[in-house]
Structure formats: structure tokens, C-alpha cells
Design a protein around this motif. Structure first.
Motif, PDB file in Angstrom:
ATOM      1  N   VAL A  47      21.666  -8.808 -10.976  1.00  0.00           N
ATOM      2  CA  VAL A  47      20.710  -7.761 -11.302  1.00  0.00           C
ATOM      3  C   VAL A  47      20.290  -7.988 -12.744  1.00  0.00           C
ATOM      4  N   THR A  48      18.993  -8.153 -12.940  1.00  0.00           N
ATOM      5  CA  THR A  48      18.480  -8.522 -14.257  1.00  0.00           C
ATOM      6  C   THR A  48      17.032  -8.056 -14.417  1.00  0.00           C
ATOM      7  N   GLU A  49      16.594  -7.991 -15.654  1.00  0.00           N
ATOM      8  CA  GLU A  49      15.184  -7.731 -15.931  1.00  0.00           C
ATOM      9  C   GLU A  49      14.404  -9.037 -16.067  1.00  0.00           C
ATOM     10  N   ALA A  50      15.110 -10.146 -16.104  1.00  0.00           N
ATOM     11  CA  ALA A  50      14.464 -11.455 -16.259  1.00  0.00           C
ATOM     12  C   ALA A  50      13.729 -11.838 -14.974  1.00  0.00           C
ATOM     13  N   SER A  51      12.740 -12.682 -15.121  1.00  0.00           N
ATOM     14  CA  SER A  51      11.972 -13.126 -13.958  1.00  0.00           C
ATOM     15  C   SER A  51      12.507 -14.428 -13.376  1.00  0.00           C
ATOM     16  N   ALA A  52      13.496 -15.021 -14.041  1.00  0.00           N
ATOM     17  CA  ALA A  52      14.084 -16.273 -13.567  1.00  0.00           C
ATOM     18  C   ALA A  52      15.601 -16.140 -13.599  1.00  0.00           C
ATOM     19  N   LEU A  53      16.261 -16.921 -12.776  1.00  0.00           N
ATOM     20  CA  LEU A  53      17.723 -16.957 -12.741  1.00  0.00           C
ATOM     21  C   LEU A  53      18.207 -17.840 -13.881  1.00  0.00           C
ATOM     22  N   ASP A  54      19.149 -17.323 -14.673  1.00  0.00           N
ATOM     23  CA  ASP A  54      19.628 -18.138 -15.797  1.00  0.00           C
ATOM     24  C   ASP A  54      20.300 -19.401 -15.268  1.00  0.00           C
ATOM     25  N   GLY A  55      20.075 -20.502 -15.955  1.00  0.00           N
ATOM     26  CA  GLY A  55      20.558 -21.797 -15.507  1.00  0.00           C
ATOM     27  C   GLY A  55      22.068 -21.921 -15.509  1.00  0.00           C
ATOM     28  N   ALA A  56      22.739 -21.297 -16.476  1.00  0.00           N
ATOM     29  CA  ALA A  56      24.191 -21.412 -16.557  1.00  0.00           C
ATOM     30  C   ALA A  56      24.874 -20.704 -15.394  1.00  0.00           C
ATOM     31  N   GLY A  57      24.390 -19.541 -15.034  1.00  0.00           N
ATOM     32  CA  GLY A  57      24.951 -18.819 -13.898  1.00  0.00           C
ATOM     33  C   GLY A  57      24.697 -19.556 -12.595  1.00  0.00           C
ATOM     34  N   HIS A  58      23.491 -20.075 -12.461  1.00  0.00           N
ATOM     35  CA  HIS A  58      23.129 -20.863 -11.282  1.00  0.00           C
ATOM     36  C   HIS A  58      24.074 -22.053 -11.145  1.00  0.00           C
ATOM     37  N   ALA A  59      24.307 -22.755 -12.236  1.00  0.00           N
ATOM     38  CA  ALA A  59      25.196 -23.927 -12.220  1.00  0.00           C
ATOM     39  C   ALA A  59      26.627 -23.527 -11.855  1.00  0.00           C
ATOM     40  N   ALA A  60      27.089 -22.382 -12.342  1.00  0.00           N
ATOM     41  CA  ALA A  60      28.450 -21.936 -12.036  1.00  0.00           C
ATOM     42  C   ALA A  60      28.626 -21.692 -10.541  1.00  0.00           C
ATOM     43  N   VAL A  61      27.648 -21.047  -9.916  1.00  0.00           N
ATOM     44  CA  VAL A  61      27.725 -20.828  -8.466  1.00  0.00           C
ATOM     45  C   VAL A  61      27.723 -22.168  -7.744  1.00  0.00           C
ATOM     46  N   ARG A  62      26.860 -23.083  -8.176  1.00  0.00           N
ATOM     47  CA  ARG A  62      26.756 -24.383  -7.500  1.00  0.00           C
ATOM     48  C   ARG A  62      28.022 -25.227  -7.671  1.00  0.00           C
ATOM     49  N   ASP A  63      28.830 -24.925  -8.677  1.00  0.00           N
ATOM     50  CA  ASP A  63      30.113 -25.612  -8.815  1.00  0.00           C
ATOM     51  C   ASP A  63      31.022 -25.329  -7.624  1.00  0.00           C
ATOM     52  N   LEU A  64      30.881 -24.138  -7.028  1.00  0.00           N
ATOM     53  CA  LEU A  64      31.736 -23.758  -5.901  1.00  0.00           C
ATOM     54  C   LEU A  64      30.996 -23.676  -4.569  1.00  0.00           C
ATOM     55  N   ALA A  65      29.674 -23.849  -4.576  1.00  0.00           N
ATOM     56  CA  ALA A  65      28.928 -23.783  -3.315  1.00  0.00           C
ATOM     57  C   ALA A  65      27.538 -24.371  -3.507  1.00  0.00           C
ATOM     58  N   ALA A  66      27.280 -25.448  -2.809  1.00  0.00           N
ATOM     59  CA  ALA A  66      25.977 -26.104  -2.939  1.00  0.00           C
ATOM     60  C   ALA A  66      24.856 -25.311  -2.293  1.00  0.00           C
ATOM     61  N   ASP A  67      25.194 -24.434  -1.346  1.00  0.00           N
ATOM     62  CA  ASP A  67      24.141 -23.775  -0.588  1.00  0.00           C
ATOM     63  C   ASP A  67      24.261 -22.252  -0.510  1.00  0.00           C
ATOM     64  N   ALA A  68      25.130 -21.649  -1.277  1.00  0.00           N
ATOM     65  CA  ALA A  68      25.270 -20.189  -1.231  1.00  0.00           C
ATOM     66  C   ALA A  68      23.996 -19.519  -1.731  1.00  0.00           C
TER      67      ALA A  68
END
Length: 127
Positions: A89-110
Motif C-alpha cells: 500500500v503506497t502513494e507511489a505510482s510504481a513499485l519500489d525496485g528493492a521491494g520487488h527484488a526481495a520478493v523475487r528472491d523467494l518467488a519468481a512468479d508471485a
């Protein structure tokens, strides 16, 4: 250790389909975490066993962690080896890259659901 930087990820527009009850719960948890501390972002993740972890962004003079990074870190510290889904949940219009990368560390397709402060789904990142 050098600081890593990650580019923000564009969020595709929501297709109008409602979230599953489990994914809607993630948005609710993320909203609650954000509101509780007045953070810039709130996030929640669900692991392979159905356990959920929620967090808010942290911005201290010596430490900055996105909400999604912190939620993934909590899951990993609890023994999770896979993330099934995430929400931010954010006011930003894009997903932050660091958070995106953290999820992808544990799931390529979540799926990573991105919602505005009101809980309205902005879109879902699946890459």
C-alpha cells in the motif's frame, strides 16, 4: 558492503477482477501496518504455509528499509522459503525496485498487488 540500487517497476493497471479473499487480506494487513506507524508504505506477504507477515517502511538516519523488504525479511527469518503473494500500500505510482527484488528472491512468479492508501487496487506486478 556497497549499497545496491534497484529501478522502480511500473505497475500495470488493474484489470477489474477482484482479489481473492487471501490476497485482499494482504492488502488489509498492509494498510493497517502503514496506518499504525504513519509510514510511507505498508506491505504484507504470504509464505508457502499460508503464514502472513506485515510491515511498514522504516526510515532512520542509519537504516532505510522498504515495507516490502521488511515483510520479506520477517518471512525469511521465520523460515519461509517461498512467497505465494505480496501486497504493498503506497502513494507511489510504481513499485519500489528493492521491494520487488526481495520478493523475487523467494518467488519468481508471485503476484505483487499494489494498492493506494484507500485500499483500491492499482495493479498487480507478476514479472
Amino acid at each position: 558492503m556497497p549499497e545496491q540500487t534497484f529501478a522502480a517497476t511500473a505497475v500495470p493497471s488493474a484489470d477489474g477482477d477482484p482479489l481473492s479473499a487471501e490476497d485482499a487480506k494482504l492488502v488489509t494487513l498492509a494498510r493497517s501496518s502503514r496506518a499504525r506507524v504513519g509510514g510511507a508504505e505498508g506491505a504484507a506477504v504470504r509464505d508457502q504455509d499460508g503464514r502472513t507477515y506485515a510491515a511498514a517502511s522504516v526510515a532512520l538516519p542509519s537504516l532505510t528499509v522498504t515495507a516490502l523488504q521488511l515483510a520479506v525479511a520477517q518471512a525469511a527469518a521465520s523460515g519461509a522459503t517461498k512467497i505465494e503473494a505480496a501486497a504493498v500500500v503506497t502513494e507511489a505510482s510504481a513499485l519500489d525496485g528493492a521491494g520487488h527484488a526481495a520478493v523475487r528472491d523467494l518467488a519468481a512468479d508471485a503476484p505483487i498487488h499494489v494498492a493506494g492508501p484507500s485500499g483500491t487496487l492499482l495493479g498487480t506486478v507478476t514479472e
